[in-house]
Design an enzyme around this catalytic site. Structure first.
Site, PDB file in Angstrom:
ATOM      1  N   GLY A   1       0.762  -1.243   0.000  1.00 27.27           N
ATOM      2  CA  GLY A   1       0.000   0.000   0.000  1.00 27.27           C
ATOM      3  C   GLY A   1       0.789   1.286   0.000  1.00 27.27           C
TER       4      GLY A   1
ATOM      5  N   GLU B   1       4.001  -6.589   2.056  1.00 26.26           N
ATOM      6  CA  GLU B   1       3.735  -6.985   0.658  1.00 26.26           C
ATOM      7  C   GLU B   1       3.689  -5.768  -0.263  1.00 26.26           C
ATOM      8  OE1 GLU B   1      -0.193  -8.610   0.923  1.00 26.26           O
ATOM      9  OE2 GLU B   1       0.436 -10.458   1.870  1.00 26.26           O
ATOM     10  N   PRO B   2       4.770  -5.041  -0.417  1.00 27.61           N
ATOM     11  CA  PRO B   2       4.718  -3.866  -1.282  1.00 27.61           C
ATOM     12  C   PRO B   2       4.775  -4.250  -2.752  1.00 27.61           C
ATOM     13  CG  PRO B   2       6.934  -4.163  -0.480  1.00 27.61           C
ATOM     14  CD  PRO B   2       6.109  -5.260   0.151  1.00 27.61           C
TER      15      PRO B   2
ATOM     16  N   ARG C   1      -4.337   2.724 -16.543  1.00 28.31           N
ATOM     17  CA  ARG C   1      -4.601   3.461 -15.302  1.00 28.31           C
ATOM     18  C   ARG C   1      -5.336   4.784 -15.499  1.00 28.31           C
ATOM     19  NH1 ARG C   1      -1.517   5.057 -11.923  1.00 28.31           N
ATOM     20  NH2 ARG C   1      -2.616   4.246 -10.112  1.00 28.31           N
TER      21      ARG C   1
ATOM     22  N   TYR D   1      -8.743   4.641 -13.535  1.00 27.82           N
ATOM     23  CA  TYR D   1      -8.767   5.317 -12.229  1.00 27.82           C
ATOM     24  C   TYR D   1      -8.610   6.832 -12.362  1.00 27.82           C
ATOM     25  CZ  TYR D   1      -6.960   0.590 -11.188  1.00 27.82           C
ATOM     26  OH  TYR D   1      -6.732  -0.756 -11.139  1.00 27.82           O
TER      27      TYR D   1
ATOM     28  N   CYS E   1     -10.618   2.964 -30.194  1.00 30.97           N
ATOM     29  CA  CYS E   1     -11.901   3.534 -30.601  1.00 30.97           C
ATOM     30  C   CYS E   1     -12.854   3.732 -29.446  1.00 30.97           C
ATOM     31  CB  CYS E   1     -12.521   2.635 -31.657  1.00 30.97           C
ATOM     32  SG  CYS E   1     -11.390   2.436 -33.021  1.00 30.97           S
ATOM     33  N   GLU E   2     -12.438   4.447 -28.433  1.00 30.02           N
ATOM     34  CA  GLU E   2     -13.369   4.909 -27.409  1.00 30.02           C
ATOM     35  C   GLU E   2     -12.742   6.110 -26.707  1.00 30.02           C
ATOM     36  OE1 GLU E   2     -13.664   2.564 -23.643  1.00 30.02           O
ATOM     37  OE2 GLU E   2     -13.135   0.906 -24.965  1.00 30.02           O
TER      38      GLU E   2
ATOM     39  N   TYR F   1       1.622  -1.661 -12.302  1.00 31.58           N
ATOM     40  CA  TYR F   1       0.274  -1.767 -12.863  1.00 31.58           C
ATOM     41  C   TYR F   1       0.197  -1.173 -14.274  1.00 31.58           C
ATOM     42  CZ  TYR F   1      -0.491  -2.764  -7.935  1.00 31.58           C
ATOM     43  OH  TYR F   1      -0.404  -3.308  -6.673  1.00 31.58           O
TER      44      TYR F   1
HETATM   45  N1  LLP Z   1      -1.206  -7.150  -0.919  1.00 33.54           N
HETATM   46  C1  LLP Z   1      -2.501  -7.279  -1.273  1.00 33.54           C
HETATM   47  C2  LLP Z   1      -3.328  -8.270  -0.579  1.00 33.54           C
HETATM   48  C3  LLP Z   1      -3.037  -6.472  -2.310  1.00 33.54           C
HETATM   49  O1  LLP Z   1      -4.316  -6.593  -2.640  1.00 33.54           O
HETATM   50  C4  LLP Z   1      -2.197  -5.529  -2.961  1.00 33.54           C
HETATM   51  C5  LLP Z   1      -2.716  -4.695  -4.050  1.00 33.54           C
HETATM   52  C6  LLP Z   1      -0.850  -5.437  -2.552  1.00 33.54           C
HETATM   53  C7  LLP Z   1      -0.392  -6.246  -1.524  1.00 33.54           C
HETATM   54  C8  LLP Z   1       0.116  -4.496  -3.193  1.00 33.54           C
HETATM   55  O2  LLP Z   1      -0.275  -3.180  -2.995  1.00 33.54           O
HETATM   56  P1  LLP Z   1       0.690  -1.968  -3.411  1.00 33.54           P
HETATM   57  O3  LLP Z   1       1.907  -2.035  -2.513  1.00 33.54           O
HETATM   58  O4  LLP Z   1       1.037  -2.129  -4.826  1.00 33.54           O
HETATM   59  O5  LLP Z   1      -0.121  -0.755  -3.149  1.00 33.54           O
HETATM   60  N2  LLP Z   1      -4.258  -1.607 -10.196  1.00 33.54           N
HETATM   61  C9  LLP Z   1      -4.300  -0.573  -9.179  1.00 33.54           C
HETATM   62  C10 LLP Z   1      -3.734  -1.061  -7.861  1.00 33.54           C
HETATM   63  C11 LLP Z   1      -4.435  -2.295  -7.315  1.00 33.54           C
HETATM   64  C12 LLP Z   1      -3.847  -2.816  -6.030  1.00 33.54           C
HETATM   65  C13 LLP Z   1      -4.461  -4.115  -5.649  1.00 33.54           C
HETATM   66  N3  LLP Z   1      -3.907  -4.744  -4.478  1.00 33.54           N
HETATM   67  C14 LLP Z   1      -3.570   0.661  -9.689  1.00 33.54           C
HETATM   68  O6  LLP Z   1      -3.109   0.672 -10.818  1.00 33.54           O
HETATM   69  O7  LLP Z   1      -3.510   1.655  -8.985  1.00 33.54           O
END
Ligand code: LLP
Length: 461
Positions: A263, A297-298, A336, A340, A368-369, A397
Site C-alpha cells: 500500500g 507486501e509492497p 490506469r 482510475y 476507438c473509445e 500496474y
Molecule cells: N497485498 C494485497 C493483498 C493487495 O491486494 C495488494 C494490491 C498489494 C499487496 C500491493 O499493494 P501496493 O503495494 O502495490 O499498493 N491496479 C491498481 C492497484 C491495485 C492494487 C491491488 N492490491 C492501480 O493501478 O492503482
C-alpha cells in the site's frame, strides 16, 4: 546501445529523485539533451525494439527494494514483493536476488514467482477467491502460508490439505474497517469491501482455524488499500490487528506471523515522497513488540518509479477548440488513466530547450473509445509527429494490466543495467495473437457449396 561518458553506476539508496523528473527515480535523467535510463539513451531503445515499449531501470528497482528492506531490517520484517504490480520474471528475479519473497494472488503468479527463483518458503498466497485447484497447487508447492480471506475458504483448505495428507500454514486476512483515504477502486480495508474477515469475527475464526486438523494457524494478515499517501491509516490498521493478536493469545492460541500488506504510495505528481522511515516507525510502535514474524507486501513502491512507457507521437490534430496529440500507446498498454483517472506525467525524450512555452493538449491513444485518453488539457511542449515521449511512473500496474484490446499485441518490456539493456519480454507478434483463436467445426460445413448438405441428406434417405 549508447554509452555515456560516466562509467560509474551508482545504485540509489535514498528516496530522492535528484533528476527532478516527476514520478521517476533518479536513475532517469536528461543527459546531453536526451532522456536516459541509467546510461542508456531512450532513442536507442526505441530504435532497437520500436514503440510502444516499457523500460525499467534495474538500479532503480534494487534501490527501492534496499530502501525499504534496510528500513525494515531492524524489525526483522520480510519483504514479499506483490507480483501483481509487475509480474515480469526479470523484475521478480531482480528482487529475488536481492533477498525478497513474493506475494501472489493466483496459481499463475505463484508459478512465475517460483520460476523466477523465489524460494517457496518465502511465498505468501493472498486473494479472496482462491479455487480448490489453486489451494492444491499452493500446498503442493510448499509455500510459506496461505492468507485465507473467509470461513468457507478455511474449511475448503482444511479439506484439501487433509486429502493431500498435509497441513496448511494459514494466516487469516482480517478486514480492520479502516479508511485508507485512497481512490475508491483500490481501497480494500473497509467493512463494505469484499476483502478479509471482519475483525469483529476474527478471533472466532482463529479459534476455528486452530482447531481444524488440516490447518496450522500461524497468524493474521491485513491490507487496507493501495497508493496510501498518509501513514495514519496504516497505524490505525496495525494497532487494531495488534489488539486482535492480544485477544487471541489471551484465548490460549499462539500467533506467530503478521502480514501487514502493501500500500505504500509513490509520487505520480504532487504527492508527498513516501515516508519509509515513518512507515517503519508505525510498525515499530504498533506491532513490533508482539514478537511475531513480520511480512510486508509492497508492489507499487518497488516498481512504479523504476519504469516508464516509451511511445511515439503519430499525429498532432488541431481541432476548433482542442489540440490532440495522438500517440502509438493506448489504454490497452496503460489502462490506469482510463480506469482510475490516474495522472502520469508525460515528458519528451528530446529535452526541451529552457523557456519552452507550454500549451494545453489532450494526449490520446488510437483506440476507438473516448476513455482512451491519457491526459486532458495537459500543458505540454510543442511536439511533432515521430517524436518520442514517455509516460512516467509506469513500472507498476502498467504492463501487468495490459491487454490486447483492439487486437493490439502486447508491447515489449526492456530492462536496463548500466549501459546495457535487454528485452525481457519481446513484442507479441500479430500472428501469435491470431493463432490463439479457433474456428468452430460447423464453419467447415458452412463452407460446402450451398445445397450440398441438403442433397447429401436427400441421397441417404
Ligand atoms: N497485498 C494485497 C493483498 C493487495 O491486494 C495488494 C494490491 C498489494 C499487496 C500491493 O499493494 P501496493 O503495494 O502495490 O499498493 N491496479 C491498481 C492497484 C491495485 C492494487 C491491488 N492490491 C492501480 O493501478 O492503482
Amino acid at each position: 546501445m549508447v554509452r555515456s561518458a560516466s562509467a560509474v553506476r551508482e545504485v540509489p539508496r535514498q528516496n530522492e529523485p535528484t533528476s527532478g523528473l516527476p514520478g521517476l527515480d533518479r536513475a532517469f535523467a536528461y543527459r546531453g539533451g536526451v532522456l536516459t535510463v541509467e546510461d542508456v539513451d531512450l532513442t536507442a531503445v526505441a530504435a532497437a525494439v520500436g514503440t510502444p515499449a516499457y523500460v525499467y531501470s534495474e538500479a532503480a528497482l534494487v534501490g527501492r527494494y534496499r530502501l525499504l528492506a534496510d528500513a525494515l531490517a531492524p524489525l526483522g520484517a520480510m519483504v514479499c514483493y506483490a507480483l501483481k504490480a509487475n509480474s515480469n520474471q526479470a523484475v521478480i528475479a531482480t528482487f529475488a536476488r536481492s533477498g525478497a519473497g513474493a506475494d501472489v494472488v493466483s496459481e499463475g503468479e505463484m508459478r512465475r514467482a517460483l520460476a523466477a527463483g523465489v524460494p517457496a518458503d518465502r511465498v505468501v498466497f493472498a486473494g479472496v477467491g482462491k479455487t480448490r485447484d489453486e489451494l492444491r497447487a499452493a500446498l503442493a508447492a510448499g509455500i510459506m502460508q496461505v492468507n485465507v480471506e473467509s470461513e468457507p475458504e478455511l474449511e475448503l483448505l482444511d479439506a484439501v490439505a487433509r486429502e493431500m495428507g498435509r497441513t496448511a500454514a494459514v494466516a487469516l486476512r482480517v478486514n480492520p474497517d479502516v479508511d485508507a483515504r485512497t481512490h475508491a477502486k483500490i481501497s480494500t480495508g473497509r467493512k463494505e469491501n469484499k476483502f478479509g474477515i471482519d475483525i469483529a469475527l476474527a478471533s472466532a475464526a482463529a479459534a476455528r482455524a486452530h482447531a481444524l486438523p488440516g490447518i496450522a494457524f500461524k497468524g493474521f494478515a491485513c491490507h487496507i488499500g493501495s497508493q496510501l499517501t498518509e501513514l495514519a491509516p496504516f497505524r490505525e490498521a496495525f494497532a487494531r490487528v495488534a489488539e486482535l493478536v492480544r485477544t487471541v493469545r489471551a484465548q490460549g492460541i499462539p500467533v506467530e506471523h503478521l502480514d501487514l500488506g502493501g500500500g505504500l504510495g509513490v509520487r505520480y505528481g504532487n504527492e508527498p515522497l513516501a515516508d519509509v522511515a515513518g512507515y517503519a516507525q508505525a510498525i515499530r510502535d504498533t506491532v513490533a513488540g508482539l514478537g511475531c514474524r513480520l511480512v510486508v507486501e509492497p508492489g507499487r513502491f518497488l516498481v512504479a518509479e523504476a519504469g516508464l512507457l516509451l511511445a511515439r507521437v503519430v499525429y498532432v490534430k488541431q481541432g476548433e477548440s482542442r489540440r490532440f496529440v495522438i500517440v502509438d500507446a493506448a489504454m490497452n498498454d496503460l489502462v490506469r488513466p482510463a480506469m482510475y483517472d490516474a495522472f502520469h506525467a508525460v515528458l519528451p525524450v528530446r529535452e526541451p530547450p529552457q523557456g519552452t512555452t507550454m500549451a494545453p493538449v489532450d494526449l490520446v491513444g488510437p483506440i476507438c473509445e473516448s476513455s482512451d485518453t491519457f491526459a486532458r488539457d495537459r500543458p505540454m511542449q510543442e511536439v511533432s509527429p515521430g517524436e518520442l515521449v514517455v509516460f512516467c511512473t509506469a513500472g507498476a500496474y502498467g504492463a501487468a494490466m495490459s491487454s490486447t484490446y483492439n487486437s493490439r499485441p502486447l508491447v515489449p518490456e526492456v530492462l536496463v543495467r548500466g549501459d546495457r539493456f535487454a528485452v525481457v519480454r519481446p513484442r507479441q507478434a500479430i500472428e501469435t495473437l491470431l493463432a490463439l483463436d479457433r474456428l468452430p467445426p460447423w464453419h467447415d460445413e458452412a463452407q460446402k457449396p450451398p445445397g450440398a448438405a441438403n442433397a447429401a441428406r436427400a441421397q441417404s434417405s
